[in-house]
Motif scaffolding. Structure first.
Motif, short mmCIF file in Angstrom:
data_model
loop_
_atom_site.label_atom_id
_atom_site.label_comp_id
_atom_site.label_asym_id
_atom_site.label_seq_id
_atom_site.Cartn_x
_atom_site.Cartn_y
_atom_site.Cartn_z
N MET A 28 109.60 13.31 140.44
CA MET A 28 108.88 13.66 141.66
C MET A 28 109.86 14.13 142.71
SD MET A 28 106.44 11.22 144.01
CE MET A 28 105.77 11.82 145.54
N GLU A 29 109.58 15.25 143.34
CA GLU A 29 110.48 15.81 144.34
C GLU A 29 110.26 15.14 145.68
OE1 GLU A 29 111.45 20.13 146.38
OE2 GLU A 29 110.26 19.99 144.57
N VAL A 30 111.34 14.77 146.33
CA VAL A 30 111.26 14.12 147.64
C VAL A 30 111.67 15.11 148.70
CG1 VAL A 30 112.11 12.25 149.08
CG2 VAL A 30 111.75 11.87 146.64
N GLU A 31 110.77 15.38 149.64
CA GLU A 31 111.07 16.29 150.72
C GLU A 31 111.71 15.53 151.87
OE1 GLU A 31 110.80 19.42 150.63
OE2 GLU A 31 109.67 19.64 148.78
N PRO A 32 112.49 16.21 152.72
CA PRO A 32 113.03 15.56 153.90
C PRO A 32 111.91 14.99 154.74
CG PRO A 32 114.07 17.69 153.55
CD PRO A 32 112.92 17.60 152.60
N ALA A 33 112.22 13.93 155.46
CA ALA A 33 111.20 13.28 156.29
C ALA A 33 110.64 14.25 157.30
CB ALA A 33 111.82 12.07 157.00
N ALA A 34 109.37 14.06 157.64
CA ALA A 34 108.73 14.94 158.61
C ALA A 34 109.49 14.89 159.92
CB ALA A 34 107.28 14.48 158.83
N LEU A 36 118.40 14.41 144.85
CA LEU A 36 119.28 13.29 144.53
C LEU A 36 118.55 11.96 144.71
CD1 LEU A 36 122.55 14.44 146.35
CD2 LEU A 36 121.88 14.83 143.97
N ASP A 37 118.63 11.12 143.72
CA ASP A 37 118.05 9.78 143.80
C ASP A 37 119.14 8.83 144.28
OD1 ASP A 37 116.41 7.62 143.62
OD2 ASP A 37 116.50 7.45 141.44
N LEU A 38 119.48 8.96 145.56
CA LEU A 38 120.55 8.19 146.18
C LEU A 38 120.06 7.68 147.53
CD1 LEU A 38 123.59 10.52 145.35
CD2 LEU A 38 123.16 8.24 144.38
N PRO A 39 120.77 6.72 148.13
CA PRO A 39 120.31 6.16 149.42
C PRO A 39 120.03 7.24 150.46
CG PRO A 39 122.12 4.87 148.55
CD PRO A 39 122.00 6.06 147.65
N ARG A 58 125.63 11.74 139.25
CA ARG A 58 124.98 10.53 138.70
C ARG A 58 123.62 10.31 139.35
NH1 ARG A 58 122.71 7.20 136.56
NH2 ARG A 58 123.37 5.21 135.64
N GLY A 59 123.48 10.73 140.60
CA GLY A 59 122.22 10.54 141.30
C GLY A 59 121.25 11.69 141.18
N ARG A 60 121.61 12.73 140.45
CA ARG A 60 120.73 13.89 140.33
C ARG A 60 119.50 13.55 139.49
NH1 ARG A 60 121.93 19.31 141.20
NH2 ARG A 60 124.19 19.01 141.06
N ARG A 61 118.33 13.92 139.99
CA ARG A 61 117.09 13.65 139.26
C ARG A 61 116.97 14.60 138.07
NH1 ARG A 61 115.32 13.35 144.58
NH2 ARG A 61 114.63 11.28 145.21
N SER A 62 116.75 14.04 136.90
CA SER A 62 116.62 14.87 135.70
C SER A 62 115.35 15.70 135.73
CB SER A 62 116.65 13.99 134.45
OG SER A 62 115.59 13.04 134.49
N MET A 68 112.81 20.17 139.67
CA MET A 68 112.35 21.49 139.27
C MET A 68 113.17 22.58 139.96
SD MET A 68 109.93 20.69 137.20
CE MET A 68 109.05 22.24 136.99
N GLY A 69 113.26 23.74 139.31
CA GLY A 69 113.92 24.88 139.92
C GLY A 69 115.42 24.84 139.76
N ALA A 70 116.08 25.84 140.36
CA ALA A 70 117.54 25.94 140.27
C ALA A 70 118.19 24.77 140.99
CB ALA A 70 118.00 27.27 140.88
N ARG A 71 119.26 24.26 140.44
CA ARG A 71 119.92 23.09 140.99
C ARG A 71 120.93 23.47 142.06
NH1 ARG A 71 123.19 20.06 136.58
NH2 ARG A 71 124.97 20.06 137.96
N GLN A 72 121.15 22.53 142.98
CA GLN A 72 122.19 22.70 143.99
C GLN A 72 123.54 22.37 143.37
OE1 GLN A 72 122.14 23.69 147.43
NE2 GLN A 72 124.29 23.77 146.85
N GLU A 73 124.48 23.31 143.45
CA GLU A 73 125.80 23.08 142.90
C GLU A 73 126.67 22.31 143.90
OE1 GLU A 73 126.99 23.70 139.93
OE2 GLU A 73 125.16 24.67 139.18
#
Length: 288
Positions: free
Chosen positions: A1-7, A20-23, A113-117, A120-125
């Motif tokens: 599931m993609e997490v968008e920046p907070a409103a 990234l699935d990180l703090p 290590r925190g990158r979500r598998s 979707m879409g092109a990844r940030q390098e």
């Protein structure tokens, strides 16, 4: 599931941590990577992602100063350095003394290590260390140009998806040249076929093609407009070293140019296209 920046988030660094699935919060949390455990906050992760996405960033650009805790950003950065996640280097931009920050291999290890598998879409390098020491003064300003551009995009209701550095575009271009050369040798095609192929590649990638050269920007911002359509904005930092034909080519470009004055950055919108001109023959030589 993609997490968008907070409103309501206006921090351009948040856009770089979307996958990234990180703090993300202010408290430090346990993060396991590189066969060890770290305690990192959301600010720590944003610093790592920003430095990794742009290779080199001035320390003063990484965090907004807080009058109530004026020394905290410097302390937090020093802590990341002590953890071996970033490297800091004193430097002078124009006449301004600053500290440049780059990512280490362990720092990138935390981000990967925190990158979500399932992202979707092109990844940030994310990049480690300095690639072109002689261009540090120029390259360290690219993040500032990105901040200016993303602020304007946000005001229009556009959503930034990722940022692509010139070297990533160049790498893709070189792969194309290599494949095109092999195909041309096998088919017996001539120089005209080659030029047409390069022009077609440039058009497909929304890049300027002039006099046999494809021009690449310092960075490309990929975003979706408010109607959900994909778009890009290419940005270029123009320094006093841009003169003569080189400066004229920039002026004809359609990239958004930001003129550097010492350590400061000014915006300059143009209707042409800019970017660093690459001779296809030279790019092909770089592959050998």
């Amino acid at each position: 599931m993609e997490v968008e920046p907070a409103a309501g988030s206006e921090d351009p660094r948040d856009l770089l941590t979307r996958d990234l699935d990180l703090p993300r919060g202010p408290s430090r949390e346990r993060v396991r990577a590189n066969n060890r455990e770290y305690r990192l906050s959301g600010d720590d992760v944003r610093v790592l992602a920003t430095v990794g996405a742009f290779r080199v960033v001035p320390a003063t650009d990484l965090r907004e100063p807080n009058p109530r805790t004026p020394t905290r950003p410097a302390r937090d950065l020093e802590r990341l350095r002590e953890l071996g996640l970033v490297r800091t280097t004193p430097y002078v931009i124009g006449r301004t003394r600053t500290t440049l920050v780059t990512l280490t291999s362990d720092g990138r290890g935390v981000l990967e290590r925190g990158r979500r598998s399932e992202a979707m879409g092109a990844r940030q390098e994310f990049y480690v260390g300095v690639r072109k020491p002689r261009e540090l003064a120029h390259d360290s300003r690219v993040y500032g140009a990105y901040v200016r551009a993303t602020e304007r995009l946000a005001e229009r209701g556009d959503r930034v998806r990722r940022v692509v550095l010139e070297e990533e575009l160049k790498r893709e271009y070189q792969r194309f040249l290599q494949a095109e050369s092999r195909a041309r040798r096998e088919s017996g095609g001539g120089s005209e076929d080659r030029e047409q192929a390069i022009a077609r590649w440039a058009h497909e990638h929304e890049l300027p093609y002039e006099d046999g050269h494809v021009q690449l920007p310092d960075a490309r911002i990929e975003y979706e407009d408010r109607d959900g359509r994909r778009a890009v904005e290419d940005i270029e930092v123009v320094t006093p070293h841009y003169r003569g034909a080189h400066a004229a080519a920039k002026a004809r470009s359609g990239f958004t140019r930001y003129r550097a004055y010492g350590a400061r950055l000014g915006g300059l919108r143009t209707m042409g296209r800019s970017g660093r001109s690459i001779d296809p023959r030279l790019a092909e030589e770089l592959l050998s």
